[in-house]
Design a protein around this motif. Structure first.
Motif, PDB file in Angstrom:
ATOM      1  N   ALA A  46       0.829  -1.211   0.000  1.00 58.67           N
ATOM      2  CA  ALA A  46       0.000   0.000   0.000  1.00 58.67           C
ATOM      3  C   ALA A  46       0.857   1.253   0.000  1.00 58.67           C
ATOM      4  CB  ALA A  46      -0.921  -0.008   1.219  1.00 58.67           C
ATOM      5  N   SER A  97      -2.861   5.226   3.317  1.00 53.03           N
ATOM      6  CA  SER A  97      -3.888   4.609   4.160  1.00 53.03           C
ATOM      7  C   SER A  97      -5.170   4.329   3.388  1.00 53.03           C
ATOM      8  CB  SER A  97      -4.185   5.516   5.364  1.00 53.03           C
ATOM      9  OG  SER A  97      -4.642   6.792   4.931  1.00 53.03           O
ATOM     10  N   ALA A 141      -4.787   0.939   1.793  1.00 52.63           N
ATOM     11  CA  ALA A 141      -4.128  -0.075   2.622  1.00 52.63           C
ATOM     12  C   ALA A 141      -4.951  -1.354   2.732  1.00 52.63           C
ATOM     13  CB  ALA A 141      -3.839   0.484   4.010  1.00 52.63           C
ATOM     14  N   GLN A 167      -3.923  -4.968   1.126  1.00 55.13           N
ATOM     15  CA  GLN A 167      -3.720  -6.112   2.024  1.00 55.13           C
ATOM     16  C   GLN A 167      -4.580  -7.289   1.590  1.00 55.13           C
ATOM     17  OE1 GLN A 167      -5.027  -5.403   6.020  1.00 55.13           O
ATOM     18  NE2 GLN A 167      -4.937  -7.564   6.572  1.00 55.13           N
ATOM     19  N   SER A 217       4.256  -4.957   3.421  1.00 54.81           N
ATOM     20  CA  SER A 217       4.805  -3.631   3.687  1.00 54.81           C
ATOM     21  C   SER A 217       5.910  -3.358   2.696  1.00 54.81           C
ATOM     22  CB  SER A 217       5.356  -3.560   5.114  1.00 54.81           C
ATOM     23  OG  SER A 217       6.434  -4.444   5.251  1.00 54.81           O
TER      24      SER A 217
END
Length: 349
Positions: free
Chosen positions: A175, A178, A181, A185, A347
């Motif tokens: 990502a 935010s 994200a 995920q 990440s």
């Protein structure tokens, strides 16, 4: 070879338009579908599963995916124009290490030292590979893997193939902010579930399991690419607004296979990847699902089951994919183990 692959992409772009009642979907039971008898039942099953998957990926309720969006067609028209002109600003570039890695791993008798040297020539790939090799997705035991040579030794040349593929793809699926994200995920987890299923199905059929693992990750990367491109277009047209769930769902459904083919072409993947993608997008009438489609069906159902989302009854899934029962049980167990043991999002490393 690049010229041949470009020809394939051109041919796909110029193929005959679909029948009026047919739209590209993630799961296509027939091509073109004839909604009668068993075909109609399979079509309803897979459309139900696809709807549940989009609700989960987009964190939306079914009514939000059906809601009218006055600017949706403007967004989609711009996206289609960019696809026609091959001007997607968010299309991931080919990782520079990919050709060398694919060559090093192409042979069934690939040399461990040669594979290790190829990986170590790219510090970024080395870092990502060690992260992936130590993740619950791939690590075979409790002991940490501390070097590339150790990873190749523990996992073997066959085992390292999928770790390398995931290491190459992982940074692209991380990502950026935010707002994306949760989607990134969930899409990553879905892609790995489908990749695991596709690898196992190919193994049962004694085909190239590592190549099938990679091709099964392409739809997930295509989804994130489409979302990013549509968000970029939306920011330009609406000065900061995010596209609606309905617009995103329509874009993902309509353009996922075109973006997969563009990725395969931009990365100069072998022609067999294009063939597998085409078989999933345009299955032959009255033929069983392709391995890729079977893997997407299984991976989607298992990731939804693990997330406790609306799903399909077991018997409906099995009647659609038509794999031997023991193979289905083994694949489901492997995917569930993978999902259970790794719940953290990707990440940047």
């Amino acid at each position: 070879m690049p010229g041949f692959l470009s020809w394939i992409t051109d041919a796909l772009a110029k193929r005959h338009p679909p029948a009026a009642d047919w739209q590209p979907r993630l799961f296509n039971p027939d091509s073109p579908p004839t909604p009668v008898g068993d075909s109609a039942r399979r079509k309803a099953i897979v459309e139900h599963l696809e709807s549940n998957l989009f609700c989960w990926l987009l964190d939306a309720e079914p009514h939000q995916l059906r809601a009218a969006d006055p600017i949706q067609e403007s967004l989609l028209a711009e996206l289609e124009q960019r696809l026609d002109n091959r001007q997607l600003e968010e299309l991931p570039r080919k990782p520079w290490s990919l050709p060398g890695v694919m060559r090093a791993l192409a042979s069934d008798h690939a040399d461990r030292r040669a594979v290790t040297r190829t990986i170590q020539s790219d510090p970024s790939l080395t870092e990502q590979l060690l992260l992936m090799a130590n993740s619950p997705y791939f690590r075979p035991g409790d002991q940490p893997i501390e070097s590339v040579d150790h990873a190749v030794f523990v996992l073997g040349v066959d085992g390292i193939r999928n770790v390398i593929t995931a290491a190459v793809m992982r940074p692209m699926m991380a990502a950026r902010n935010s707002r994306e994200a949760l989607f990134a995920q969930r899409t990553w987890r879905w892609g790995l579930a489908c990749g695991c299923a596709c690898e196992m199905i190919a193994g049962y059929r004694r085909e190239d399991s590592s190549a099938h693992f990679m091709v099964a990750l392409l739809p997930a990367l295509a989804y994130l690419t489409i979302r990013r491109e549509l968000c970029r277009i939306s920011r330009g047209q609406r000065r900061g607004s995010e596209p609606s769930p309905a617009a995103l769902q329509t874009a993902l459904s309509r353009y996922q296979w075109r973006v997969c083919q563009l990725l395969a072409n931009a990365w100069a993947l072998p022609p067999k990847y294009h063939a597998w993608l085409m078989a999933a997008e345009r299955p032959a009438p009255r033929q069983p699902h392709s391995m890729l489609t079977q893997a997407l069906l299984l991976g989607s159902r298992e990731v939804l089951r693990h997330a406790r989302q609306r799903n399909l009854p077991e018997e409906e899934l099995r009647s659609s994919i038509r794999l031997p029962e023991q193979q289905v049980v083994s694949i489901q167990a492997a995917v569930q183990t993978m999902l259970e043991e790794s719940k953290s999002p990707p990440s940047r490393g």
